[in-house]
Motif scaffolding. Structure first.
Motif, PDB file in Angstrom:
ATOM      1  N   MET A 105      27.841  31.757  36.773  1.00  0.00           N
ATOM      2  CA  MET A 105      29.083  32.243  37.351  1.00  0.00           C
ATOM      3  C   MET A 105      28.690  33.754  37.825  1.00  0.00           C
ATOM      4  O   MET A 105      29.212  33.950  39.333  1.00  0.00           O
ATOM      5  N   ALA A 106      28.309  34.537  37.103  1.00  0.00           N
ATOM      6  CA  ALA A 106      28.006  35.854  37.587  1.00  0.00           C
ATOM      7  C   ALA A 106      26.851  35.788  38.634  1.00  0.00           C
ATOM      8  O   ALA A 106      27.121  36.466  39.782  1.00  0.00           O
ATOM      9  N   ASP A 107      25.922  34.874  38.444  1.00  0.00           N
ATOM     10  CA  ASP A 107      24.980  34.836  39.540  1.00  0.00           C
ATOM     11  C   ASP A 107      25.465  34.509  40.997  1.00  0.00           C
ATOM     12  O   ASP A 107      25.080  34.731  42.069  1.00  0.00           O
ATOM     13  N   GLU A 108      26.254  33.592  40.737  1.00  0.00           N
ATOM     14  CA  GLU A 108      26.978  32.845  42.017  1.00  0.00           C
ATOM     15  C   GLU A 108      27.925  33.925  42.801  1.00  0.00           C
ATOM     16  O   GLU A 108      27.749  34.084  43.858  1.00  0.00           O
ATOM     17  N   THR A 109      28.546  34.246  41.856  1.00  0.00           N
ATOM     18  CA  THR A 109      29.675  35.530  42.375  1.00  0.00           C
ATOM     19  C   THR A 109      28.740  36.763  43.227  1.00  0.00           C
ATOM     20  O   THR A 109      29.161  36.958  44.230  1.00  0.00           O
ATOM     21  N   ASP A 110      27.583  37.003  42.628  1.00  0.00           N
ATOM     22  CA  ASP A 110      27.021  38.127  43.261  1.00  0.00           C
ATOM     23  C   ASP A 110      26.246  37.782  44.530  1.00  0.00           C
ATOM     24  O   ASP A 110      26.057  38.615  45.210  1.00  0.00           O
ATOM     25  N   SER A 111      25.673  36.582  44.470  1.00  0.00           N
ATOM     26  CA  SER A 111      25.070  36.186  45.560  1.00  0.00           C
ATOM     27  C   SER A 111      25.835  35.762  46.898  1.00  0.00           C
ATOM     28  O   SER A 111      25.498  35.980  48.034  1.00  0.00           O
ATOM     29  N   ARG A 112      27.156  35.204  46.653  1.00  0.00           N
ATOM     30  CA  ARG A 112      28.328  35.092  47.822  1.00  0.00           C
ATOM     31  C   ARG A 112      29.360  35.626  47.463  1.00  0.00           C
ATOM     32  O   ARG A 112      30.265  34.989  46.987  1.00  0.00           O
ATOM     33  N   PRO A 113      29.578  37.043  47.459  1.00  0.00           N
ATOM     34  CA  PRO A 113      30.871  37.429  47.115  1.00  0.00           C
ATOM     35  C   PRO A 113      32.118  37.103  48.075  1.00  0.00           C
ATOM     36  O   PRO A 113      33.229  37.178  47.733  1.00  0.00           O
ATOM     37  N   ASP A 114      31.564  37.077  49.225  1.00  0.00           N
ATOM     38  CA  ASP A 114      32.668  36.510  50.257  1.00  0.00           C
ATOM     39  C   ASP A 114      33.125  35.084  49.926  1.00  0.00           C
ATOM     40  O   ASP A 114      34.327  34.863  50.352  1.00  0.00           O
ATOM     41  N   LEU A 115      32.408  34.204  49.386  1.00  0.00           N
ATOM     42  CA  LEU A 115      32.805  32.858  48.882  1.00  0.00           C
ATOM     43  C   LEU A 115      33.607  33.279  47.792  1.00  0.00           C
ATOM     44  O   LEU A 115      34.471  32.293  47.562  1.00  0.00           O
ATOM     45  N   ALA A 116      33.070  33.856  46.694  1.00  0.00           N
ATOM     46  CA  ALA A 116      33.642  33.898  45.402  1.00  0.00           C
ATOM     47  C   ALA A 116      34.957  34.636  45.362  1.00  0.00           C
ATOM     48  O   ALA A 116      35.966  34.268  44.650  1.00  0.00           O
ATOM     49  N   GLY A 117      35.124  35.598  46.170  1.00  0.00           N
ATOM     50  CA  GLY A 117      36.454  36.312  46.385  1.00  0.00           C
ATOM     51  C   GLY A 117      36.818  37.111  45.021  1.00  0.00           C
ATOM     52  O   GLY A 117      37.868  37.415  44.709  1.00  0.00           O
ATOM     53  N   GLU A 118      35.849  37.308  44.492  1.00  0.00           N
ATOM     54  CA  GLU A 118      36.140  38.188  43.082  1.00  0.00           C
ATOM     55  C   GLU A 118      34.522  39.031  42.840  1.00  0.00           C
ATOM     56  O   GLU A 118      33.523  38.712  43.191  1.00  0.00           O
ATOM     57  N   SER A 119      34.843  39.980  41.970  1.00  0.00           N
ATOM     58  CA  SER A 119      33.653  40.667  41.530  1.00  0.00           C
ATOM     59  C   SER A 119      33.103  40.006  40.354  1.00  0.00           C
ATOM     60  O   SER A 119      33.476  39.031  39.726  1.00  0.00           O
ATOM     61  N   VAL A 120      31.901  40.490  39.909  1.00  0.00           N
ATOM     62  CA  VAL A 120      31.052  39.791  38.833  1.00  0.00           C
ATOM     63  C   VAL A 120      31.878  40.281  37.594  1.00  0.00           C
ATOM     64  O   VAL A 120      32.066  39.153  36.619  1.00  0.00           O
ATOM     65  N   ALA A 121      32.301  41.517  37.433  1.00  0.00           N
ATOM     66  CA  ALA A 121      33.101  41.485  36.217  1.00  0.00           C
ATOM     67  C   ALA A 121      34.294  40.820  35.996  1.00  0.00           C
ATOM     68  O   ALA A 121      34.825  40.384  35.051  1.00  0.00           O
ATOM     69  N   GLN A 122      34.984  40.722  37.204  1.00  0.00           N
ATOM     70  CA  GLN A 122      36.298  39.801  37.227  1.00  0.00           C
ATOM     71  C   GLN A 122      36.106  38.386  36.834  1.00  0.00           C
ATOM     72  O   GLN A 122      36.784  37.742  36.111  1.00  0.00           O
ATOM     73  N   ALA A 123      34.969  37.930  37.451  1.00  0.00           N
ATOM     74  CA  ALA A 123      34.734  36.430  36.983  1.00  0.00           C
ATOM     75  C   ALA A 123      34.522  36.420  35.561  1.00  0.00           C
ATOM     76  O   ALA A 123      34.627  35.336  34.870  1.00  0.00           O
TER      77      ALA A 123
END
Length: 239
Positions: A105-123
Motif C-alpha cells: 500500500m505504501a509503495d502504491e501510494t508513493d508511486s501515484r499520490p494523485d490517484l491514492a489521494g493520501e500520504s504514505v504515512a496516512q495510508a
C-alpha cells in the motif's frame, strides 16, 4: 608215462598281451568313453593356476551422513512466529500478510499520490487502524519487510503526519479517518469544484463553488465539525 607240453616262451608273451588288450577293451566298454566336454573341463581346471588373492582384511566403512545445517527462517516466518506467540488479532491475516499488505500500500501510494489521494504515512495509519493488533504488527513488520517506510510508520504512529483530502466528507479531529484543523490547498486544472465547512449543528460555516481555477486555499478551524470536497482534486496541508 604222461608228458606235459608247454608253449614256447614267445607264444606265452603274445597270449599275455592279447589277454591284456581284451581286458582293457572290456573295461572301456563298461565305463564308457570320456566326453570331449569333460576332457576340456578337466584340462581347463587342471590348467588354471591356483588363486593367490588374499581376502581383504580392511574393515568396511559406511558413508557418514551429511551434516545439514537447519534452514534459516525468513523475516516473514519470524514475524509470523512472533505474531502467534503474542496472539495478535489481525482480522484473520497472519502477521506477515498484514505487514506486507501495508508495504504494498505504501509503495502504491508513493508511486501515484494523485490517484491514492493520501500520504504514505496516512495510508499506513489507516492500515494500522484496520485491526486490533495493527500497530504491533506494523511496528515489528515494516522494519524487516520494507524498511524504507520505517520513518513514515513512526510518523503515522505518532499522529504527526500530513493528511490529504479527496472527494468526501471528513470529520475534523486527530483520528486516522479524520482531518486535523489547518490550512489546505489544491492545485491543478480545477473546474466545477465545490467545498464546504460545517458546524456541529449542520450550519454551513463557509463554502465555495469554483468553475475554473489553478489553485484554491481553505482554512479549517478546530471548531469545525466536517469538511466536504467534491471534484476539487487533492487537498494537501500547508505548513
Amino acid at each position: 608215462m604222461f608228458r606235459m607240453s608247454f608253449p614256447p616262451p614267445g607264444r606265452q608273451r603274445r597270449v599275455g598281451t592279447l589277454l591284456a588288450v581284451v581286458c582293457v577293451s572290456t573295461l572301456v566298454i563298461a565305463l564308457g568313453e570320456p566326453s570331449g566336454d569333460d576332457t576340456a573341463t578337466a584340462t581347463s581346471a587342471s590348467a588354471r593356476p591356483p588363486s593367490t588373492a588374499r581376502p581383504s582384511t580392511a574393515p568396511e566403512v559406511s558413508p557418514s551422513p551429511r551434516s545439514t545445517a537447519p534452514a534459516r527462517r525468513t523475516p516473514a516466518q519470524r514475524l509470523d512466529i512472533l505474531g502467534r506467540a503474542k496472539k495478535w488479532n489481525l482480522s484473520g491475516s497472519s502477521a506477515s500478510e498484514f505487514a506486507q499488505d501495508a508495504c504494498d500500500m505504501a509503495d502504491e501510494t508513493d508511486s501515484r499520490p494523485d490517484l491514492a489521494g493520501e500520504s504514505v504515512a496516512q495510508a499506513l495509519a489507516m492500515r494500522t487502524a484496520s485491526a486490533d493488533s495493527g500497530k504491533d504488527a506494523l511496528r515489528a513488520g515494516i522494519p524487516v519487510l520494507c524498511p524504507k517506510w520505517t520513518k513514515a510508520l513512526k510518523a503515522s504512529l505518532s499522529g504527526q503526519y500530513d493528511r490529504w483530502i479527496t472527494d468526501d466528507t471528513y470529520d475534523i479531529g486527530t483520528e486516522p479517518s479524520q482531518i486535523p484543523p489547518g490550512t489546505y490547498r489544491t492545485a491543478g486544472d480545477i473546474s466545477d469544484c465545490y467545498w464546504e465547512r460545517t458546524a456541529a449543528n449542520g450550519d454551513v460555516i463557509d463554502n465555495g463553488l469554483v468553475t475554473a481555477a489553478r489553485r484554491i486555499t481553505v482554512h479549517i478551524s478546530a471548531s469545525d465539525s466536517t469538511f466536504t470536497s467534491d471534484n476539487c482534486g487533492v487537498w494537501t496541508p500547508i505548513h
